[in-house]
Design a protein around this motif. Structure first.
Motif, PDB file in Angstrom:
ATOM      1  N   ASP A  11       0.849  -1.184   0.000  1.00 57.96           N
ATOM      2  CA  ASP A  11       0.000   0.000   0.000  1.00 57.96           C
ATOM      3  C   ASP A  11       0.887   1.237   0.000  1.00 57.96           C
ATOM      4  O   ASP A  11       2.098   1.134   0.058  1.00 57.96           O
ATOM      5  CB  ASP A  11      -0.970   0.012   1.184  1.00 57.96           C
ATOM      6  N   ARG A  13       0.647   3.833   2.233  1.00 58.48           N
ATOM      7  CA  ARG A  13       0.618   4.586   3.491  1.00 58.48           C
ATOM      8  C   ARG A  13       1.999   5.160   3.746  1.00 58.48           C
ATOM      9  O   ARG A  13       2.995   4.465   3.664  1.00 58.48           O
ATOM     10  CB  ARG A  13       0.233   3.671   4.657  1.00 58.48           C
ATOM     11  N   CYS A  58      -3.300   8.156  -4.082  1.00 59.07           N
ATOM     12  CA  CYS A  58      -2.335   7.987  -2.989  1.00 59.07           C
ATOM     13  C   CYS A  58      -0.906   8.157  -3.496  1.00 59.07           C
ATOM     14  O   CYS A  58      -0.064   8.733  -2.815  1.00 59.07           O
ATOM     15  CB  CYS A  58      -2.493   6.614  -2.348  1.00 59.07           C
TER      16      CYS A  58
END
Length: 67
Positions: A11, A13, A58
């Motif tokens: 991911d 993050r 993102c």
């Protein structure tokens, strides 16, 4: 001058990414950071269109956050 590589595996993050925090703490002004997120078709084949858009968003935020 050095290049510090941070690999985002599953991911994007970045607020709680331990390796990124270490790189940001140890990077000198003349150094570069290369953030890698490899799109694995085995992982993303089940992504919905919304998830693909979210992942791209993102990625942009990550780029802006590191710059």
């Amino acid at each position: 001058m050095s290049v510090n590589v941070v690999w985002f595996r599953r991911d994007l993050r970045w607020t709680d990414h331990t390796a990124l925090a270490h790189v940001l703490d140890d990077t000198e002004p003349a150094d570069s950071i290369l953030a890698l997120f490899i799109i694995d078709p085995n992982m993303t084949s089940s992504f919905s269109r919304v998830m693909i858009i979210f992942t791209k968003h993102c990625n942009r935020l990550l780029k802006q956050g590191i710059s």
